[in-house]
Design a protein around this motif. Structure first.
Motif, PDB file in Angstrom:
ATOM      1  N   LEU A  24       0.837  -1.195   0.000  1.00  0.00           N
ATOM      2  CA  LEU A  24       0.000   0.000   0.000  1.00  0.00           C
ATOM      3  C   LEU A  24       0.876   1.250   0.000  1.00  0.00           C
ATOM      4  O   LEU A  24       1.820   1.354   0.777  1.00  0.00           O
ATOM      5  N   GLN A  25       0.560   2.169  -0.913  1.00  0.00           N
ATOM      6  CA  GLN A  25       1.267   3.444  -0.969  1.00  0.00           C
ATOM      7  C   GLN A  25       0.256   4.573  -1.082  1.00  0.00           C
ATOM      8  O   GLN A  25      -0.775   4.426  -1.745  1.00  0.00           O
ATOM      9  N   PHE A  26       0.598   5.690  -0.440  1.00  0.00           N
ATOM     10  CA  PHE A  26      -0.208   6.892  -0.522  1.00  0.00           C
ATOM     11  C   PHE A  26       0.607   7.957  -1.242  1.00  0.00           C
ATOM     12  O   PHE A  26       1.818   8.041  -1.080  1.00  0.00           O
ATOM     13  N   ARG A  27      -0.085   8.780  -2.021  1.00  0.00           N
ATOM     14  CA  ARG A  27       0.585   9.877  -2.706  1.00  0.00           C
ATOM     15  C   ARG A  27      -0.429  10.952  -3.048  1.00  0.00           C
ATOM     16  O   ARG A  27      -1.643  10.742  -2.957  1.00  0.00           O
ATOM     17  N   LYS A  28       0.102  12.098  -3.472  1.00  0.00           N
ATOM     18  CA  LYS A  28      -0.740  13.168  -3.979  1.00  0.00           C
ATOM     19  C   LYS A  28      -1.176  12.793  -5.395  1.00  0.00           C
ATOM     20  O   LYS A  28      -0.408  12.192  -6.151  1.00  0.00           O
ATOM     21  N   PRO A  29      -2.400  13.146  -5.768  1.00  0.00           N
ATOM     22  CA  PRO A  29      -2.836  12.854  -7.138  1.00  0.00           C
ATOM     23  C   PRO A  29      -2.181  13.785  -8.155  1.00  0.00           C
ATOM     24  O   PRO A  29      -1.684  14.857  -7.806  1.00  0.00           O
ATOM     25  N   ARG A  30      -2.201  13.342  -9.400  1.00  0.00           N
ATOM     26  CA  ARG A  30      -1.770  14.138 -10.555  1.00  0.00           C
ATOM     27  C   ARG A  30      -2.959  14.214 -11.510  1.00  0.00           C
ATOM     28  O   ARG A  30      -3.848  13.369 -11.480  1.00  0.00           O
ATOM     29  N   LYS A  31      -2.947  15.192 -12.393  1.00  0.00           N
ATOM     30  CA  LYS A  31      -4.090  15.350 -13.305  1.00  0.00           C
ATOM     31  C   LYS A  31      -4.328  14.090 -14.124  1.00  0.00           C
ATOM     32  O   LYS A  31      -5.459  13.778 -14.484  1.00  0.00           O
ATOM     33  N   GLU A  32      -3.278  13.324 -14.389  1.00  0.00           N
ATOM     34  CA  GLU A  32      -3.423  12.073 -15.147  1.00  0.00           C
ATOM     35  C   GLU A  32      -4.246  11.030 -14.383  1.00  0.00           C
ATOM     36  O   GLU A  32      -4.714  10.058 -14.975  1.00  0.00           O
ATOM     37  N   ASP A  33      -4.442  11.225 -13.081  1.00  0.00           N
ATOM     38  CA  ASP A  33      -5.249  10.305 -12.263  1.00  0.00           C
ATOM     39  C   ASP A  33      -6.744  10.596 -12.367  1.00  0.00           C
ATOM     40  O   ASP A  33      -7.562   9.783 -11.949  1.00  0.00           O
ATOM     41  N   GLY A  34      -7.106  11.758 -12.898  1.00  0.00           N
ATOM     42  CA  GLY A  34      -8.499  12.205 -12.882  1.00  0.00           C
ATOM     43  C   GLY A  34      -9.482  11.201 -13.456  1.00  0.00           C
ATOM     44  O   GLY A  34     -10.534  10.940 -12.865  1.00  0.00           O
ATOM     45  N   ALA A  35      -9.184  10.630 -14.608  1.00  0.00           N
ATOM     46  CA  ALA A  35     -10.113   9.677 -15.238  1.00  0.00           C
ATOM     47  C   ALA A  35     -10.287   8.424 -14.386  1.00  0.00           C
ATOM     48  O   ALA A  35     -11.414   7.922 -14.238  1.00  0.00           O
ATOM     49  N   ASN A  36      -9.195   7.927 -13.799  1.00  0.00           N
ATOM     50  CA  ASN A  36      -9.299   6.727 -12.950  1.00  0.00           C
ATOM     51  C   ASN A  36     -10.035   7.026 -11.654  1.00  0.00           C
ATOM     52  O   ASN A  36     -10.755   6.170 -11.136  1.00  0.00           O
ATOM     53  N   VAL A  37      -9.866   8.228 -11.131  1.00  0.00           N
ATOM     54  CA  VAL A  37     -10.608   8.626  -9.935  1.00  0.00           C
ATOM     55  C   VAL A  37     -12.099   8.672 -10.266  1.00  0.00           C
ATOM     56  O   VAL A  37     -12.931   8.156  -9.506  1.00  0.00           O
ATOM     57  N   TRP A  38     -12.448   9.271 -11.392  1.00  0.00           N
ATOM     58  CA  TRP A  38     -13.859   9.333 -11.813  1.00  0.00           C
ATOM     59  C   TRP A  38     -14.442   7.918 -11.903  1.00  0.00           C
ATOM     60  O   TRP A  38     -15.533   7.651 -11.417  1.00  0.00           O
ATOM     61  N   LYS A  39     -13.690   6.992 -12.485  1.00  0.00           N
ATOM     62  CA  LYS A  39     -14.159   5.602 -12.615  1.00  0.00           C
ATOM     63  C   LYS A  39     -14.314   4.944 -11.245  1.00  0.00           C
ATOM     64  O   LYS A  39     -15.286   4.237 -10.994  1.00  0.00           O
ATOM     65  N   LEU A  40     -13.364   5.178 -10.344  1.00  0.00           N
ATOM     66  CA  LEU A  40     -13.461   4.625  -8.991  1.00  0.00           C
ATOM     67  C   LEU A  40     -14.732   5.104  -8.303  1.00  0.00           C
ATOM     68  O   LEU A  40     -15.477   4.308  -7.717  1.00  0.00           O
ATOM     69  N   ILE A  41     -14.996   6.407  -8.377  1.00  0.00           N
ATOM     70  CA  ILE A  41     -16.198   6.970  -7.749  1.00  0.00           C
ATOM     71  C   ILE A  41     -17.445   6.357  -8.400  1.00  0.00           C
ATOM     72  O   ILE A  41     -18.379   5.944  -7.705  1.00  0.00           O
TER      73      ILE A  41
END
Length: 182
Positions: A24-41
């Motif tokens: 498990l790793q935690f990090r700050k998001p990057r704009k490239e994560d936006g689409a995957n975050v939308w899918k997760l939600i």
């Protein structure tokens, strides 16, 4: 005013001890994560799905107060938050999402801890979040945070049902946790 907790989270208990997160790793998001975050939600099927643009903005402009959780390089959790401009001692948690494969392991709690340990939150003494009355998992998450931080919390009216367009959205009272010590 009622004593209580705050935020939005999608969680359940599905994993056994043998399924614990190993890398498990935690990090700050990057704009490239936006689409995957939308899918997760979207895949939680319980959280309000906002526009893909809103998640791009969170990842790009609010990275200091948002958390990505990854397991073996795969997105398994996202916490969105921001510090309201008029309250430099407060962080508002907007959404906490956990992938179905990683629910029931305390990932929401770990992301909250990661957020509060960041330099961007060093002046924070209060955490706020809105939680609908039916979101028992989020209520437990935020009440548990108040208990771990050994501080009070209160539940106050924030967004009534009438403020939401359309039909069927519950009220969103606000949980205010704190003050807490760093």
């Amino acid at each position: 005013m009622t004593k209580g907790g705050n935020g939005a989270i999608a969680m359940s208990t599905q994993l056994s001890e043998s399924d614990k997160i190993t890398s498990l790793q935690f990090r700050k998001p990057r704009k490239e994560d936006g689409a995957n975050v939308w899918k997760l939600i979207k895949d939680t099927r319980t959280l309000d799905l906002n526009s893909s643009y809103s998640y791009l903005m969170l990842c790009e402009f609010f990275a200091d107060t948002c958390v990505i959780a990854e397991k073996d390089g795969q997105l398994i959790g996202f916490l969105s938050a921001f510090c309201p401009p008029e309250s430099n001692d407060t962080v508002f948690v907007w959404q906490v999402a956990v992938d179905e494969s990683s629910r029931g392991m305390g990932l929401g709690k770990k992301m909250l801890n990661e957020l509060l340990e960041r330099k961007s939150c060093e002046r924070v003494r209060y955490l706020e979040a809105t939680v609908s009355p039916s979101n028992v998992a989020s209520q437990a998450l935020f009440k548990g945070l108040a208990k771990r931080l050994n501080c009070p919390y209160e539940v106050l009216e924030c967004f009534s049902e009438e403020l939401f367009p359309g039909v069927g959205h519950e009220a969103e009272p606000i949980y205010r946790i704190g003050p807490f010590e760093r």
